[in-house]
Design an enzyme around this catalytic site. Structure first.
Site, PDB file in Angstrom:
ATOM      1  N   ASP A   6     -19.677  -2.310  18.805  1.00 26.96           N
ATOM      2  CA  ASP A   6     -18.681  -1.231  18.812  1.00 26.96           C
ATOM      3  C   ASP A   6     -17.492  -1.778  18.031  1.00 26.96           C
ATOM      4  OD1 ASP A   6     -16.596   0.498  19.384  1.00 26.96           O
ATOM      5  OD2 ASP A   6     -16.592   0.116  21.552  1.00 26.96           O
ATOM      6  N   ASN A   9     -10.628  -0.638  15.942  1.00 26.32           N
ATOM      7  CA  ASN A   9      -9.627  -1.019  14.949  1.00 26.32           C
ATOM      8  C   ASN A   9      -9.123  -2.441  15.139  1.00 26.32           C
ATOM      9  OD1 ASN A   9      -8.931   1.222  13.004  1.00 26.32           O
ATOM     10  ND2 ASN A   9      -9.051   2.322  14.940  1.00 26.32           N
ATOM     11  N   ASP A 100     -16.103   6.593  17.984  1.00 24.60           N
ATOM     12  CA  ASP A 100     -16.040   5.924  19.298  1.00 24.60           C
ATOM     13  C   ASP A 100     -15.697   6.949  20.385  1.00 24.60           C
ATOM     14  OD1 ASP A 100     -13.432   6.239  18.306  1.00 24.60           O
ATOM     15  OD2 ASP A 100     -12.737   4.279  19.014  1.00 24.60           O
TER      16      ASP A 100
HETATM   17  N1  LIG Z   1     -10.822  -9.921  26.398  1.00 27.07           N
HETATM   18  C1  LIG Z   1     -10.061  -9.165  25.624  1.00 27.07           C
HETATM   19  N2  LIG Z   1     -10.104  -9.343  24.297  1.00 27.07           N
HETATM   20  C2  LIG Z   1      -9.356  -8.578  23.495  1.00 27.07           C
HETATM   21  N3  LIG Z   1      -8.523  -7.607  23.928  1.00 27.07           N
HETATM   22  C3  LIG Z   1      -8.426  -7.407  25.226  1.00 27.07           C
HETATM   23  C4  LIG Z   1      -9.198  -8.151  26.145  1.00 27.07           C
HETATM   24  N4  LIG Z   1      -8.904  -7.695  27.385  1.00 27.07           N
HETATM   25  C5  LIG Z   1      -7.997  -6.725  27.245  1.00 27.07           C
HETATM   26  N5  LIG Z   1      -7.671  -6.544  25.948  1.00 27.07           N
HETATM   27  C6  LIG Z   1      -6.731  -5.546  25.436  1.00 27.07           C
HETATM   28  O1  LIG Z   1      -7.504  -4.532  24.821  1.00 27.07           O
HETATM   29  C7  LIG Z   1      -6.853  -4.032  23.663  1.00 27.07           C
HETATM   30  C8  LIG Z   1      -7.900  -3.709  22.632  1.00 27.07           C
HETATM   31  O2  LIG Z   1      -8.800  -2.777  23.202  1.00 27.07           O
HETATM   32  P1  LIG Z   1     -10.114  -2.333  22.454  1.00 27.07           P
HETATM   33  O3  LIG Z   1     -10.693  -1.257  23.299  1.00 27.07           O
HETATM   34  O4  LIG Z   1     -10.974  -3.504  22.134  1.00 27.07           O
HETATM   35  O5  LIG Z   1      -9.490  -1.762  21.117  1.00 27.07           O
HETATM   36  P2  LIG Z   1     -10.180  -1.247  19.774  1.00 27.07           P
HETATM   37  O6  LIG Z   1     -11.449  -0.538  20.194  1.00 27.07           O
HETATM   38  O7  LIG Z   1      -9.173  -0.337  19.189  1.00 27.07           O
HETATM   39  O8  LIG Z   1     -10.466  -2.437  18.901  1.00 27.07           O
HETATM   40  C9  LIG Z   1      -5.897  -5.112  23.226  1.00 27.07           C
HETATM   41  O9  LIG Z   1      -4.671  -4.502  22.982  1.00 27.07           O
HETATM   42  C10 LIG Z   1      -5.735  -6.028  24.420  1.00 27.07           C
HETATM   43  O10 LIG Z   1      -4.475  -5.830  24.999  1.00 27.07           O
HETATM   44  C1  LIG Z   2      -8.453   7.571  17.383  1.00 32.63           C
HETATM   45  C2  LIG Z   2      -9.033   6.266  16.869  1.00 32.63           C
HETATM   46  C3  LIG Z   2      -8.082   5.640  15.890  1.00 32.63           C
HETATM   47  C4  LIG Z   2      -9.220   5.324  18.082  1.00 32.63           C
HETATM   48  O1  LIG Z   2      -9.621   4.056  17.625  1.00 32.63           O
HETATM   49  P1  LIG Z   2      -9.560   2.732  18.527  1.00 32.63           P
HETATM   50  O2  LIG Z   2      -8.245   2.698  19.211  1.00 32.63           O
HETATM   51  O3  LIG Z   2     -10.662   2.872  19.548  1.00 32.63           O
HETATM   52  O4  LIG Z   2      -9.792   1.585  17.613  1.00 32.63           O
HETATM   53  C5  LIG Z   2     -10.444   6.507  16.236  1.00 32.63           C
HETATM   54  O5  LIG Z   2     -11.256   7.197  17.133  1.00 32.63           O
HETATM   55  C6  LIG Z   2     -10.349   7.268  14.934  1.00 32.63           C
HETATM   56  O6  LIG Z   2     -10.118   6.715  13.896  1.00 32.63           O
HETATM   57  N1  LIG Z   2     -10.529   8.617  14.999  1.00 32.63           N
HETATM   58  C7  LIG Z   2     -10.487   9.492  13.832  1.00 32.63           C
HETATM   59  C8  LIG Z   2      -9.473  10.553  14.031  1.00 32.63           C
HETATM   60  C9  LIG Z   2      -9.819  11.528  15.146  1.00 32.63           C
HETATM   61  O7  LIG Z   2     -10.543  11.185  16.101  1.00 32.63           O
HETATM   62  O8  LIG Z   2      -9.350  12.679  15.071  1.00 32.63           O
HETATM   63  K   LIG Z   3     -12.432   1.739  20.862  1.00 32.44           K
END
Ligand SMILES: Nc1ncnc2c1ncn2[C@@H]1O[C@H](COP(=O)(O)OP(=O)(O)O)[C@@H](O)[C@H]1O
Ligand SMILES: CC(C)(COP(=O)(O)O)[C@@H](O)C(=O)NCCC(=O)O
Ligand SMILES: [K+]
Length: 247
Positions: A6, A9, A100
């Site tokens: 998965d 960002n 996602d």
């Molecule tokens: N083990 C971990 N590793 C990385 N980020 C974590 C962890 N536990 C909690 N976090 C938090 O999760 C956030 C990222 O969430 P995540 O769902 O992975 O984001 P994305 O899908 O946007 O990459 C970070 O801001 C951090 O604060």
């Molecule tokens: C809203 C998001 C930025 C969330 O991304 P994430 O925080 O999980 O990394 C992602 O789902 C995205 O790029 N969406 C496209 C725009 C939309 O859903 O309308």
């Molecule tokens: K996500």
């Protein structure tokens, strides 16, 4: 074994499954980190691979190429769809809905088979509403904790603090008496306020008749607010298995 990823960002979440049993997994920051983490697991024999990415097409293609060349497997990528497994995408242009979000709400409906509110706390925070007939009503996007704090740190002159102070600050919620406390707790309240608003809206739509799903890295910051919520850290993977079933 199945390798699943998965690609958000900020982080790539990955895991390896033997049938339906999770045998390994982790959270990494980059493609290089991902390959290193997977190769470090002894006796992993990857035969299938599926992923979802909200990164750019170039970044996703480059990751897929590394996986294909390292593990010699085909990689299936989740694609946008108008409808899957009884769930209808509610966006005007279904391809624009973050993949996602789409997989998380497909996963939630698969688990609940009832109206659901799906809240994902990642880089961005997202809310999605799915009615009991599987119709996605749409949702909301706002900055998550990392974006809120980084905006304050980069767009002000005097908000500066380290990660350790940030972690410590979040252990309590009283009004802050240091910059780190004031910012971290302020951003946390924004997040929690968002959750309350989403719950109110869900109650307006469905009364008490809905399930709340929490996912994403920062879900732990709000889970006490919704004791009945299902905290499903692998919700996106539940949806991924639905949209990319194995042959
Ligand atoms: N083990 C971990 N590793 C990385 N980020 C974590 C962890 N536990 C909690 N976090 C938090 O999760 C956030 C990222 O969430 P995540 O769902 O992975 O984001 P994305 O899908 O946007 O990459 C970070 O801001 C951090 O604060
Ligand atoms: C809203 C998001 C930025 C969330 O991304 P994430 O925080 O999980 O990394 C992602 O789902 C995205 O790029 N969406 C496209 C725009 C939309 O859903 O309308
Ligand atoms: K996500």
């Amino acid at each position: 074994m199945i390798l699943e990823m998965d690609c958000g960002n900020s982080f790539i979440k990955w895991r390896a499954l033997d049938g339906t049993v999770v045998v390994s997994g982790g959270v990494v920051e980059s493609d290089v980190g991902l390959m290193a983490a997977i190769l470090a697991v002894p006796a992993l024999c990857i035969t299938h691979c599926r992923l979802v990415s909200v990164r750019s097409d170039d970044e996703t293609s480059s990751l897929v190429a590394s996986i294909v060349s390292t593990f010699d497997v085909a990689v299936e990528c989740a694609k946008p769809a108008r409808e899957v497994a009884g769930v209808s995408n509610g966006y005007e242009d279904f391809a624009r809905l973050g993949l996602d979000r789409w997989l998380a709400l497909v996963g939630a409906f698969e688990l609940a088979k009832s109206a659901c509110l799906v809240l994902d706390f990642g880089t961005a925070v997202t809310a999605d509403f799915v009615a009991s007939d599987g119709q996605h009503l749409g949702g909301f996007i706002c900055p998550g904790m990392p974006l809120m704090r980084d905006q304050l740190r980069t767009h002000t002159r005097r908000i500066r603090y380290d990660n350790f102070s940030a972690e410590q600050a979040l252990l309590r919620q009283a009004p802050g008496r240091t910059t780190a406390e004031a910012v971290e707790r302020g951003c946390l309240l924004m997040l929690r306020g968002f959750v309350l608003t989403q719950l109110e809206l869900a109650r307006e739509y469905w009364g008490q008749d809905f399930e709340v799903f929490l996912t994403g890295g920062d879900a732990s910051l709000v889970k006490d607010m919704v004791p009945d919520a299902r905290v499903v850290q692998d919700l996106v993977f539940v949806g991924l298995a639905v949209v990319c079933p194995l042959p």
